[in-house]
Design an enzyme around this catalytic site. Structure first.
Site, PDB file in Angstrom:
ATOM      1  N   SER A  73      15.858 -37.949  85.061  1.00 27.20           N
ATOM      2  CA  SER A  73      15.331 -39.092  85.793  1.00 27.20           C
ATOM      3  C   SER A  73      16.417 -40.090  86.188  1.00 27.20           C
ATOM      4  CB  SER A  73      14.236 -39.747  84.947  1.00 27.20           C
ATOM      5  OG  SER A  73      13.507 -40.678  85.688  1.00 27.20           O
ATOM      6  N   LYS A 124      14.191 -33.969  87.282  1.00 21.89           N
ATOM      7  CA  LYS A 124      13.021 -34.806  87.556  1.00 21.89           C
ATOM      8  C   LYS A 124      13.359 -35.777  88.672  1.00 21.89           C
ATOM      9  CE  LYS A 124       9.787 -38.167  85.802  1.00 21.89           C
ATOM     10  NZ  LYS A 124      10.193 -39.242  86.710  1.00 21.89           N
ATOM     11  N   ASP A 182      27.908 -37.167  94.284  1.00 24.49           N
ATOM     12  CA  ASP A 182      27.891 -37.049  95.742  1.00 24.49           C
ATOM     13  C   ASP A 182      28.906 -37.960  96.415  1.00 24.49           C
ATOM     14  OD1 ASP A 182      25.911 -35.217  95.409  1.00 24.49           O
ATOM     15  OD2 ASP A 182      24.371 -36.287  96.541  1.00 24.49           O
TER      16      ASP A 182
END
Length: 446
Positions: free
Chosen positions: A321, A346, A332
């Site tokens: 999460s 999740k 990224d």
């Protein structure tokens, strides 16, 4: 979803349990509303049933409601007569199960209170960590928390707690001792302690509201390098402030690089994950959320990073999460190299609401995507350097958490390797896969 950092509170709850975690937003039903109707709803369980239905009808991320006729479900719910709140709670849970979403769930008042207390990052007590000594089988103080009544009263690690308000702790479980020690701030509790070199003595303490440490950090001299090791256990209401203090303190000690340990972190508050990401990333996207109508909201870094030093992030299959939001943003944006096992997977956001009778409901309201648009739901994040622990290594670290962040911790030592080799110009995006064993995702988890 628009959230102010000033608004998130105990109502913005996380943690469904274990590695199943929520990333939560603020409730539309404020405390004032709940107080004004609580008395009226106390004896009207049907109204609580309808309140849950209305919230799900308005917010749930899947407009088809898992291909269920949600209006028919409402008619069925309201056609019944409920003789008790428990009957109504059972009916609510049965209705929510039809959505096929484990993260949309109902909590009775005790469950809701426990959840909100955990997410607030505060406890009311005296501020100690305890354990049962394996040899003596007696209750022993492990740590007195900073600025707590315990540390101010002089309680020390190693002190044995032989009685709590006159009740012997012999063969007492940790959970039972905690219940006796915790209580409303301002009330008193008396501990009878034994300390090496001293006879037993009584200590009377006044309970207080204490901020629970969710960030632990240390400066580690690793060869010629000064490494800042930071372990974040969950994203509660105090996590961002504690992380900020840790980074600033380690910056002041002239660290050469950082290791951020998110292993076993089940998630928590969405806003906390965004704030913490901004401490590491100066510019770039952090996370994008999409609601059931296709409405999109992107959170970005805002040129407030506290450091640009090299960073390695440690994750495992219980990093979930909010942990995955932070990891995805760092990966990224090529701000960090990620080491460890595949994360939990999740990518759903919950809104947590307090209901009129003190119960609560968590509702999935959005799907989130990493900065590159990756949907990690049921997939998780693949580390740049995949290094799975053996079953024995996991068991050793789980039974002795003090070994985390030491040379007995294979994933930490791999992070040190990366820092030593200056592998930060071009992060090793999925180039290296290492396995310490052949165990899969069902293996014993750290």
């Amino acid at each position: 979803m628009k959230q102010s950092a000033k608004r998130y509170s105990p109502l913005q709850v996380a943690l469904i349990g274990g590695a199943i975690a929520t990333t939560a937003t603020v409730s539309v039903f404020g405390p004032g509303w709940c107080r004004s109707v609580r008395a009226a709803l106390q004896d009207s369980p049907k109204q609580v049933v309808d309140q849950v239905w209305q919230l799900v009808n308005r917010e749930y991320v899947d407009g088809s409601f898992n291909r269920q006729n949600w209006l028919t479900i409402r008619q069925s719910l309201l056609s019944r007569n409920y003789s008790s709140r428990e009957e109504a709670y059972t009916a609510i849970r049965e209705a929510l199960q039809k959505l096929g979403d484990p993260y949309t769930r109902f909590m009775d008042p005790k469950q809701f209170e426990a959840l909100t207390n955990q997410t607030s990052g505060e406890v009311s007590g005296i501020g100690i960590r305890m354990e049962v000594n394996e040899n003596s089988k007696r209750l022993v103080v492990v740590e007195a928390l900073e600025n707590s009544p315990a540390i101010k009263a002089g309680i020390k690690p190693g002190d044995e707690i032989v009685a709590i308000d006159g009740k012997s702790t012999r063969q007492m479980k940790i959970e039972d001792a905690s219940k006796l020690i915790r209580g409303r701030a301002g009330t008193m509790v008396t501990l009878r302690l034994e300390r090496e070199g001293h006879s037993a003595f009584d200590l009377k303490l006044t309970r207080a509201t204490i901020e629970v440490p969710t960030v632990r950090y240390a400066l580690k001299q690793e060869g010629r390098r000064r490494v800042g090791y930071i372990r974040l256990r969950e994203f509660n209401a105090h996590a961002a402030d504690q992380m900020r203090r840790a980074i600033r303190d380690l910056n002041g000690k002239q660290v050469d690089g950082f290791v951020l340990d998110l292993r076993g972190n089940p998630g928590g508050l969405l806003q906390a994950s965004i704030e913490i990401a901004r401490m590491w990333i100066d510019n770039g996207p952090i996370v994008r959320t999409v609601d059931r109508r296709g409405g999109s909201d992107e959170s970005k870094a805002n040129h407030t990073a506290l450091t640009n030093r090299p960073l390695v992030v440690l994750v495992d299959n219980n990093s979930a999460s909010a942990s995955e939001i932070l990891t995805g943003a760092l990966k990224d944006n090529k701000r960090a190299i990620v080491v460890g096992s595949q994360t939990f997977g999740k990518a759903l956001v919950q809104s947590v609401h307090e209901l009129g009778d003190g119960s609560g409901v968590a509702i999935t309201i959005a799907h989130y995507y990493t900065p590159k648009g990756t949907d990690i739901n049921h997939k998780g994040i693949t580390p740049d350097i995949k290094l799975d622990l053996t079953e024995e290594q996991q068991r050793q670290l789980a039974s002795n958490p003090d070994l985390l962040g030491t040379n007995k911790d294979p994933q930490y030592t791999r992070a040190l390797n990366i820092l030593s080799n200056n592998q930060f110009a071009q992060p090793l995006q999925n180039q290296t896969t290492q396995k310490a064993n052949s165990f899969g995702a069902d293996n014993l988890r750290l």
